[in-house]
Design an enzyme around this catalytic site. Structure first.
Site, PDB file in Angstrom:
ATOM      1  CD1 TRP A 101      -1.358  -1.070  -6.610  1.00 24.68           C
ATOM      2  CD2 TRP A 101      -0.803  -2.403  -5.294  1.00 24.68           C
ATOM      3  NE1 TRP A 101      -0.153  -1.540  -7.043  1.00 24.68           N
ATOM      4  CE2 TRP A 101       0.060  -2.335  -6.129  1.00 24.68           C
ATOM      5  CE3 TRP A 101      -0.784  -3.426  -3.975  1.00 24.68           C
ATOM      6  CZ2 TRP A 101       1.218  -3.250  -5.981  1.00 24.68           C
ATOM      7  CZ3 TRP A 101       0.332  -4.084  -3.811  1.00 24.68           C
ATOM      8  CH2 TRP A 101       1.451  -4.072  -4.983  1.00 24.68           C
ATOM      9  CG  ASP A 172      -1.960   2.548  -1.028  1.00 19.96           C
ATOM     10  OD1 ASP A 172      -1.036   3.349  -1.180  1.00 19.96           O
ATOM     11  OD2 ASP A 172      -1.926   1.543  -1.462  1.00 19.96           O
ATOM     12  CE  LYS A 196       5.383   1.147  -5.867  1.00 19.28           C
ATOM     13  NZ  LYS A 196       4.398   0.601  -5.199  1.00 19.28           N
TER      14      LYS A 196
HETATM   15  C1  LIG Z   1       3.514  -0.301  -4.463  1.00 20.64           C
HETATM   16  C2  LIG Z   1       2.178  -0.372  -3.978  1.00 20.64           C
HETATM   17  C3  LIG Z   1       1.742  -1.109  -2.629  1.00 20.64           C
HETATM   18  C4  LIG Z   1       2.603  -2.083  -2.073  1.00 20.64           C
HETATM   19  O1  LIG Z   1       3.635  -1.521  -1.546  1.00 20.64           O
HETATM   20  P1  LIG Z   1       4.721  -2.470  -0.730  1.00 20.64           P
HETATM   21  O2  LIG Z   1       5.555  -1.421  -0.084  1.00 20.64           O
HETATM   22  O3  LIG Z   1       5.462  -3.503  -1.735  1.00 20.64           O
HETATM   23  O4  LIG Z   1       3.937  -3.218   0.234  1.00 20.64           O
HETATM   24  C5  LIG Z   1       0.682  -0.603  -2.189  1.00 20.64           C
HETATM   25  N1  LIG Z   1      -0.207   0.207  -2.849  1.00 20.64           N
HETATM   26  C6  LIG Z   1      -0.018   0.620  -3.678  1.00 20.64           C
HETATM   27  C7  LIG Z   1      -0.737   1.816  -4.502  1.00 20.64           C
HETATM   28  C8  LIG Z   1       1.371   0.550  -4.439  1.00 20.64           C
HETATM   29  O5  LIG Z   1       1.771   1.289  -5.576  1.00 20.64           O
END
Ligand SMILES: *Cc1c(COP(=O)(O)O)cnc(C)c1O
Length: 361
Positions: A101, A172, A196
């Site tokens: 990511w 993030d 999540k």
């Molecule tokens: C799932 C995830 C993303 C992407 O998320 P989207 O909402 O599908 O764009 C980005 N960073 C992390 C750490 C993730 O777990």
């Protein structure tokens, strides 16, 4: 009706109480005579839902007044672009790459402007964190970007490893936000896709220090400008109303679990029993991540005999345990044990894994 033990990486399990409350309220929300999906986002009912969700989130995370909370759309992936669009201001930004990511975040930011990789652990297959000596920071960077929990590689940065570097820290937190207490003041910007640990997909949470507002060039679209979104309290245009409502119910559920300290204790125990099962399987299962940065939310593991993968997944399904197939980029298995995945669910998983290893080992 029976519900599965759901270990999906995302969209992921939601608390059953939340789903039941949403079910009860779906035709008529609190006497409004319609569902939350069907009401004006500018009416007093929805405004109260949004205000309550924000207040509960601020209480849970201890978000200080000088931070703005935004409920946006576009997912964490959109933030990969929106962050440099707003914050680069003609400068360069530093990125620490600890998994897929953060690597994607770099790639997207490179489309917008100058980006430096301050450290990467790709040569170690993203199984550890970079050491302090390996991190080469630019003191003039517009910001430093990190992914505090790598959902695919199962690498989490412990809070004590988050140091002040003198530049705004952008994180993030998509896959571990709300899983443990966090000191928001260490960060300039925190973001997370909802699917999540917050609620349904379609909502993206951005928590931004007010000092970082108003840095975007006038050429970026208004919906992408944090300052415009902040001035309009996330209501420049129609926000993802139903997702915000569900997120609000999740926040109330979390408060009933004892807030982040309460859920932290449950999450620690869930992770403990799952890693113990893996580590004590005599290498039938292995997790390759350095124990000092193993994720408490996403636990990737491989079977010593990959020829058993299909049987493992089929038997798991028969036992009501779903969502274990690893990400296509790394293969193997992954159990995502987010807040809404109960200790009972993880116990069921561990029992299944022990039984499978005994039968096939
Ligand atoms: C799932 C995830 C993303 C992407 O998320 P989207 O909402 O599908 O764009 C980005 N960073 C992390 C750490 C993730 O777990």
């Amino acid at each position: 009706m029976s519900r599965i033990w759901n270990f999906s990486a995302g969209p992921a399990a939601l608390p059953e109480e939340v789903l039941k409350q949403a079910q009860e309220e779906i035709l008529d929300w609190h006497g409004a005579g319609c569902s939350v999906m069907e009401m004006s986002h500018r009416g007093k009912e929805f405004m109260s839902i949004l205000a309550q969700a924000e207040a509960d989130l601020r209480e849970l995370m201890g978000i200080p007044e000088q931070y703005k909370v935004l409920f946006l759309q576009g997912g964490a992936t959109q933030q990969f672009a929106q962050i440099p669009m707003n914050l680069l201001a003609g400068r360069s930004a530093d990125y620490i790459v600890t998994g897929s990511w953060s690597k994607k975040a770099v790639k997207e930011a490179q489309r917008i402007g100058n980006v430096r990789v301050a450290a990467t652990t790709e040569a170690s297959n993203f199984t550890r964190l970079p050491t302090a000596e390996e991190i080469k920071l630019d003191p003039f960077a517009a910001y430093l970007h990190v992914c505090t929990n790598e959902t695919i590689h199962g690498v989490e940065i412990p809070a004590e490893r988050i140091a002040d570097t003198g530049v705004p820290l952008v994180a993030d937190m998509s896959s571990h936000i709300l899983s443990r207490p966090v000191n928001v003041e260490k960060f300039g910007l925190i973001y997370a896709g909802a699917q999540k640990n917050i609620g349904p997909s379609g909502v993206t949470l951005v928590i931004i220090h007010r000092d970082l507002l108003g840095m975007a060039p006038l050429t970026i679209p208004t919906v992408m400008d944090y300052a415009v979104m902040a001035e309009n309290d996330s209501m420049l245009n129609t926000p993802p109303t139903y997702g915000i409502y569900i997120a609000g119910l999740v926040f109330q559920w979390l408060k009933k679990q004892g807030g982040l300290a309460g859920i932290d204790a449950v999450n620690a125990e869930k992770a403990r029993i799952l890693y113990e099962c893996i580590d004590q399987s005599g290498s039938f299962y292995t997790n390759p991540v350095d124990p000092d940065c193993r994720s408490r939310m996403n636990v990737p593991f491989v079977l010593a005999d990959a020829g058993l993968d299909a049987a493992f997944l089929a038997d798991a399904k028969a036992a009501g345990v779903l969502g274990l197939k690893g990400h296509k980029s790394v293969g193997g298995m992954r159990a995502s044990i987010y807040n809404a995945v109960s200790l009972a669910a993880v116990t069921a998983l561990v029992e299944f894994m022990n039984d499978f290893a005994k039968r096939k080992g």
